[in-house]
Write a protein that holds these residues in place. Structure first.
Motif, PDB file in Angstrom:
ATOM      1  N   ASN A 233       0.815  -1.225   0.000  1.00 46.48           N
ATOM      2  CA  ASN A 233       0.000   0.000   0.000  1.00 46.48           C
ATOM      3  C   ASN A 233       0.844   1.268   0.000  1.00 46.48           C
ATOM      4  N   ARG A 234       2.105   1.155   0.423  1.00 42.63           N
ATOM      5  CA  ARG A 234       3.000   2.319   0.421  1.00 42.63           C
ATOM      6  C   ARG A 234       3.953   2.307  -0.777  1.00 42.63           C
ATOM      7  N   GLY A 235       3.681   1.414  -1.747  1.00 42.27           N
ATOM      8  CA  GLY A 235       4.485   1.383  -2.962  1.00 42.27           C
ATOM      9  C   GLY A 235       5.854   0.765  -2.787  1.00 42.27           C
ATOM     10  N   LYS A 236       6.075   0.030  -1.693  1.00 43.37           N
ATOM     11  CA  LYS A 236       7.376  -0.604  -1.439  1.00 43.37           C
ATOM     12  C   LYS A 236       7.271  -2.087  -1.804  1.00 43.37           C
ATOM     13  N   PHE A 237       7.135  -2.341  -3.086  1.00 39.41           N
ATOM     14  CA  PHE A 237       6.876  -3.713  -3.520  1.00 39.41           C
ATOM     15  C   PHE A 237       8.061  -4.644  -3.262  1.00 39.41           C
ATOM     16  N   GLU A 238       9.291  -4.158  -3.451  1.00 38.61           N
ATOM     17  CA  GLU A 238      10.464  -5.012  -3.237  1.00 38.61           C
ATOM     18  C   GLU A 238      10.506  -5.525  -1.803  1.00 38.61           C
ATOM     19  N   SER A 239      10.191  -4.635  -0.841  1.00 38.48           N
ATOM     20  CA  SER A 239      10.157  -5.043   0.570  1.00 38.48           C
ATOM     21  C   SER A 239       9.050  -6.066   0.798  1.00 38.48           C
ATOM     22  N   ALA A 240       7.910  -5.876   0.123  1.00 37.53           N
ATOM     23  CA  ALA A 240       6.791  -6.821   0.255  1.00 37.53           C
ATOM     24  C   ALA A 240       7.196  -8.196  -0.267  1.00 37.53           C
ATOM     25  N   TRP A 241       7.884  -8.213  -1.418  1.00 36.60           N
ATOM     26  CA  TRP A 241       8.294  -9.491  -2.024  1.00 36.60           C
ATOM     27  C   TRP A 241       9.320 -10.209  -1.143  1.00 36.60           C
ATOM     28  N   GLU A 242      10.271  -9.440  -0.583  1.00 41.18           N
ATOM     29  CA  GLU A 242      11.267 -10.029   0.313  1.00 41.18           C
ATOM     30  C   GLU A 242      10.601 -10.589   1.567  1.00 41.18           C
ATOM     31  N   THR A 243       9.583  -9.881   2.069  1.00 40.83           N
ATOM     32  CA  THR A 243       8.853 -10.349   3.248  1.00 40.83           C
ATOM     33  C   THR A 243       8.131 -11.663   2.938  1.00 40.83           C
ATOM     34  N   LEU A 244       7.550 -11.756   1.725  1.00 47.70           N
ATOM     35  CA  LEU A 244       6.879 -12.997   1.319  1.00 47.70           C
ATOM     36  C   LEU A 244       7.878 -14.154   1.279  1.00 47.70           C
ATOM     37  N   LYS A 245       9.065 -13.914   0.720  1.00 49.28           N
ATOM     38  CA  LYS A 245      10.064 -14.984   0.634  1.00 49.28           C
ATOM     39  C   LYS A 245      10.516 -15.426   2.027  1.00 49.28           C
ATOM     40  N   THR A 246      10.698 -14.458   2.932  1.00 49.18           N
ATOM     41  CA  THR A 246      11.093 -14.786   4.303  1.00 49.18           C
ATOM     42  C   THR A 246       9.978 -15.565   5.006  1.00 49.18           C
ATOM     43  N   MET A 247       8.751 -15.148   4.774  1.00 48.42           N
ATOM     44  CA  MET A 247       7.585 -15.830   5.357  1.00 48.42           C
ATOM     45  C   MET A 247       7.568 -17.307   4.957  1.00 48.42           C
ATOM     46  N   LYS A 248       7.828 -17.577   3.674  1.00 48.51           N
ATOM     47  CA  LYS A 248       7.824 -18.959   3.186  1.00 48.51           C
ATOM     48  C   LYS A 248       9.001 -19.750   3.750  1.00 48.51           C
ATOM     49  N   ARG A 249      10.184 -19.085   3.827  1.00 53.82           N
ATOM     50  CA  ARG A 249      11.360 -19.767   4.376  1.00 53.82           C
ATOM     51  C   ARG A 249      11.156 -20.157   5.837  1.00 53.82           C
ATOM     52  N   CYS A 250      10.398 -19.297   6.561  1.00 53.37           N
ATOM     53  CA  CYS A 250      10.142 -19.561   7.985  1.00 53.37           C
ATOM     54  C   CYS A 250       9.025 -20.587   8.189  1.00 53.37           C
ATOM     55  N   GLY A 251       8.467 -21.091   7.104  1.00 56.25           N
ATOM     56  CA  GLY A 251       7.481 -22.161   7.183  1.00 56.25           C
ATOM     57  C   GLY A 251       6.062 -21.733   7.481  1.00 56.25           C
ATOM     58  N   PHE A 252       5.760 -20.440   7.303  1.00 55.53           N
ATOM     59  CA  PHE A 252       4.397 -19.971   7.558  1.00 55.53           C
ATOM     60  C   PHE A 252       3.518 -20.216   6.330  1.00 55.53           C
TER      61      PHE A 252
ATOM     62  N   ASP B 134      -5.247 -16.641   1.023  1.00 59.97           N
ATOM     63  CA  ASP B 134      -5.789 -15.766  -0.017  1.00 59.97           C
ATOM     64  C   ASP B 134      -5.490 -14.295   0.246  1.00 59.97           C
ATOM     65  N   HIS B 135      -5.361 -13.893   1.521  1.00 66.44           N
ATOM     66  CA  HIS B 135      -5.020 -12.497   1.843  1.00 66.44           C
ATOM     67  C   HIS B 135      -3.581 -12.186   1.416  1.00 66.44           C
ATOM     68  N   THR B 136      -2.686 -13.151   1.609  1.00 70.23           N
ATOM     69  CA  THR B 136      -1.290 -12.984   1.176  1.00 70.23           C
ATOM     70  C   THR B 136      -1.244 -12.743  -0.333  1.00 70.23           C
ATOM     71  N   PHE B 137      -1.933 -13.611  -1.059  1.00 73.04           N
ATOM     72  CA  PHE B 137      -1.924 -13.514  -2.519  1.00 73.04           C
ATOM     73  C   PHE B 137      -2.608 -12.233  -3.005  1.00 73.04           C
ATOM     74  N   GLY B 138      -3.689 -11.859  -2.341  1.00 68.31           N
ATOM     75  CA  GLY B 138      -4.390 -10.631  -2.723  1.00 68.31           C
ATOM     76  C   GLY B 138      -3.475  -9.427  -2.662  1.00 68.31           C
ATOM     77  N   SER B 139      -2.688  -9.318  -1.564  1.00 66.02           N
ATOM     78  CA  SER B 139      -1.779  -8.173  -1.392  1.00 66.02           C
ATOM     79  C   SER B 139      -0.619  -8.213  -2.368  1.00 66.02           C
ATOM     80  N   ILE B 140       0.047  -9.385  -2.470  1.00 67.19           N
ATOM     81  CA  ILE B 140       1.258  -9.459  -3.299  1.00 67.19           C
ATOM     82  C   ILE B 140       0.921  -9.284  -4.774  1.00 67.19           C
ATOM     83  N   LEU B 141      -0.216  -9.817  -5.206  1.00 61.42           N
ATOM     84  CA  LEU B 141      -0.615  -9.667  -6.609  1.00 61.42           C
ATOM     85  C   LEU B 141      -1.044  -8.235  -6.922  1.00 61.42           C
ATOM     86  N   LYS B 142      -1.598  -7.565  -5.935  1.00 58.51           N
ATOM     87  CA  LYS B 142      -1.918  -6.140  -6.088  1.00 58.51           C
ATOM     88  C   LYS B 142      -0.633  -5.345  -6.313  1.00 58.51           C
ATOM     89  N   GLY B 143       0.432  -5.704  -5.579  1.00 59.65           N
ATOM     90  CA  GLY B 143       1.727  -5.036  -5.751  1.00 59.65           C
ATOM     91  C   GLY B 143       2.330  -5.301  -7.116  1.00 59.65           C
TER      92      GLY B 143
END
Length: 698
Positions: A77-96, A100-109
């Protein structure tokens, strides 16, 4: 109607509420509770306080998917897509687990930044996580592909969806509307109605953007009827889009009816839409009236309002309006808005050359100058013949971080043309090549013109041959080049070749062709072009075509035909036409007609020195000294001074200009010394030549 200030106020109040909740949670020790911490984290993220949000996130002892989703959503929402993508990758690495909310946000970015490759990676994650059949994730995927102009991929996702909602349909319609596929967009509307999907404001908002030509007026009326049928007539988004659609389809009356019917539900965009409609239809007076109505109702204009209304303020049509709006901008504290400053610069430049200083003052005071700012000021200088200033400002622009574009290159090339600075023009040509701008039609046209003005017609032709030859802009320039060099036959050959290749002819093409006929005395051919322009080519005659025709007949000594052409004009002749006729009178020696034309010109432009000089020269040529003296006396009485002609020379990329008996140059003494030496050499050559002639005679 919510103003910007009220929105800011609400945001500040919400942030204060989140801060109080945070303090209370720390004091009560509930900050370690994941649910409480997530609410606080989400609140900070929504307010854009991502630094504090991240601190809260780091301190949550037991994060869950909601915690990660809040951070991802905040970054997107603040236009920081690279940070959002890195957060998604970290989230997956941490096993979380993603949802659908995750996908809704990342695809919007992804849709916002247009990185379709990352969107495809996200698509694979959606499928792998088993969310391919989820209506919300699939709709987000569809929307992402549509906004990245991949409507075929969007349609495939849509077809594979086991369940569709109005969001899915609207995203697909919006995608086809974005790429201009009108037929598919309206076909989807029909399908949507047949399936009983919920049609809403987003459906019509997308479709209305496609109705942008008078040929779609009836279709606009049909869509408007559907809007009324679905009870969406009072929806702001639909109302605003309908106003714009009617305006672009040529009906300002229908646009006004929709605007009037929206009383009580109008927002600022509604007012701006109606304002833009008036301006698009050259209804400046009604636009100003509407703006005053906004002021009377206390509706605070935004940047779009000001840029729109300022664009209508050209001093000849609306005296003092422009300066009044400038004052309002200053009063509203918006003078540092780059968009508004650019509009003010354009307004002053288009109004009159006497406002050039106002434009420069705004330009110099701007904290942030974009390419539009620089290009506007460069073109303004070029427009009023201030070529030295163009070169100076262009050097300043190049020393900054902004990338040079085709408009800046074109402006500086025109100045090189006016000053006939060939070497500098060649350097700018090299810059155009380096910047890969040479193929651009405007740059190519300016290069053709520059080489032509500098007398290098061969290079002018080379620049033309390097183009794609599918635009009238470059053809017109090369035809002009040949015409002005007296090579009228070559100019006409190019015209016929242009016609043969089906390049679209325009009014400038015929100015060039008529100039060519005039310069080589092809009276009959030029006359045929004048007579066939509208009937054969569908191009109505403009003022400049009549001026070319008068020049054609005048140069050939056919003053009666020139006079008849003026009398046949369907509109009042301007100063350019009268000056051309006066020139024809001088060539043909018709002093009576010249006197009448000059009087008319002196009424239109009493301060223009050229008319007095031309009339004075005609009287002098015919030895009518009393009349010549009376013209000189009239000039003195009206304080009109002849602008002296000047010569200039380019030395090491610097232009030196000289008037007759000029002593202003810093190297004046040295120049006159060299000039004196040259004159002595000329005299000695004349003396030697005379002796040789005497010897030959003896």
């Amino acid at each position: 109607m919510r103003s910007t200030r009220s929105l800011i106020g609400n945001s500040v109040a919400y942030l204060a509420k989140v801060s109080v909740t945070h303090c209370r949670a720390i004091k009560l020790g509930t900050i370690t509770d994941t649910y409480t911490a997530n609410n606080i984290l989400s609140g900070y993220a929504k307010c854009g306080k991502l630094g504090i949000a991240h601190q809260v996130f780091d301190e949550i002892p037991d994060r869950d998917t909601v915690s990660w989703n809040s951070m991802i959503s905040g970054y997107v929402n603040r236009g920081k897509f690279e940070s959002a993508w890195e957060t998604l990758k970290t989230m997956k690495r941490c096993g979380f687990a993603v949802d659908d909310h995750t996908f809704g946000s990342i695809l919007k970015g992804v849709a916002y930044v247009g990185f379709v490759e990352l969107g495809q990676q996200a698509h694979s994650i959606v499928l792998k996580a088993g969310y391919g059949g989820n209506v919300y994730s699939a709709s987000a995927l569809l929307d992402m592909y549509a906004k990245c102009d991949r409507v075929e991929d969007a349609h495939i996702v849509f077809q594979r969806m086991p369940e569709r909602n109005s969001v899915s349909w609207n995203a697909l319609i919006a995608g086809y509307a974005k790429v201009g596929d009108r037929e598919t967009s309206f076909w989807l509307l029909d399908c949507m109605e047949q399936e009983g999907a919920g049609i809403d404001d987003a459906t019509f908002a997308s479709l209305l953007t496609l109705l942008d030509d008078p040929e779609f007026y009836k279709l606009t009326m049909q869509v408007h009827a559907k809007i009324i049928k679905h009870g969406l007539v009072s929806d702001n988004t639909v109302c605003n889009a309908t106003i714009t659609a009617y305006s672009e389809c040529g009906s300002i009356e229908d646009a006004k009816q929709v605007f009037d019917a929206a009383i009580g539900t109008r927002d600022l965009v509604t007012w701006n839409s109606m304002l833009a409609a008036y301006l698009a239809h050259d209804q400046g007076a009604l636009a100003f009236k509407l703006f005053l109505e906004m002021q009377g109702l206390g509706i605070e204009p935004d940047i779009y309002t000001y840029t729109s209304i300022i664009s209508a303020c050209f001093e000849e049509a609306h005296p003092n309006q422009g300066k009044s709006f400038h004052a309002l901008v200053i009063k509203g504290g918006l003078e540092q808005s780059t968009s508004i400053s650019n509009s003010l610069i354009a307004m002053y430049l288009k109004s009159n050359s006497k406002y050039m200083e106002d434009a420069i003052e705004i330009f110099e005071s701007m904290e942030v100058k974009d390419r539009v700012s620089w290009n506007s000021i460069l073109n303004g200088f070029s427009q009023y013949g201030l070529s030295e200033h163009v070169l100076k400002f262009f050097r300043q622009m190049r020393s900054g971080p902004l990338e040079i574009d085709q408009y800046a290159i074109s402006a500086v090339l025109r100045s090189c043309s006016d000053l006939a600075t060939l070497r500098l023009g060649q350097q700018v040509h090299a810059l155009a090549l380096k910047s890969r701008l040479e193929p651009n039609d405007f740059v190519a046209s300016s290069l053709i013109y520059m080489y032509s003005k500098c007398g290098i017609l061969e290079d002018s032709r080379k620049s033309f041959e390097a183009t794609t030859k599918d635009s009238s802009i470059t053809w017109n320039s090369i035809i002009f080049g040949y015409a002005q060099h007296g090579q009228g036959k070559s100019a006409l050959e190019l015209f016929f070749l242009m016609r043969e290749r089906n390049v679209k002819l325009d009014h400038i093409t015929f100015v060039a062709v008529l100039t060519a006929c005039s310069h080589i005395g092809l009276v009959e051919e030029g006359s045929n072009f004048l007579n066939s322009m509208e009937s054969e080519y569908g191009i109505p005659l403009r003022m400049e075509h009549y001026a070319c025709g008068i020049d054609l007949f005048g140069r050939a000594g056919c003053l009666d035909k020139a006079k008849a052409l003026v009398e046949a004009m369907p509109f009042e002749p301007d100063a350019m036409v009268w000056k051309t006729l006066l020139g024809a009178c001088r060539i043909c020696g018709d002093i009576e007609l010249a006197t009448k034309v000059a009087r008319r010109l002196l009424e239109i432009e009493p301060e223009e020195h050229c008319t007095y000089v031309l009339l004075s020269n005609i009287y002098g040529h015919l030895r009518r000294w009393d009349e010549k003296a009376s013209v000189k006396r009239l000039m003195r009485e009206r304080r009109v001074r002849k602008v002296p002609g000047c010569s200039w020379i380019e030395v090491k990329n610097e232009v030196h200009a000289f008037n007759a008996e000029d002593h202003s140059h810093p190297y004046c003494k040295e120049i006159y010394q060299v000039l004196g030496e040259l004159l002595e050499e000329i005299k000695s050559l004349e003396y030697d030549t005379n002796l040789e002639l005497l010897d030959c005679a003896n």
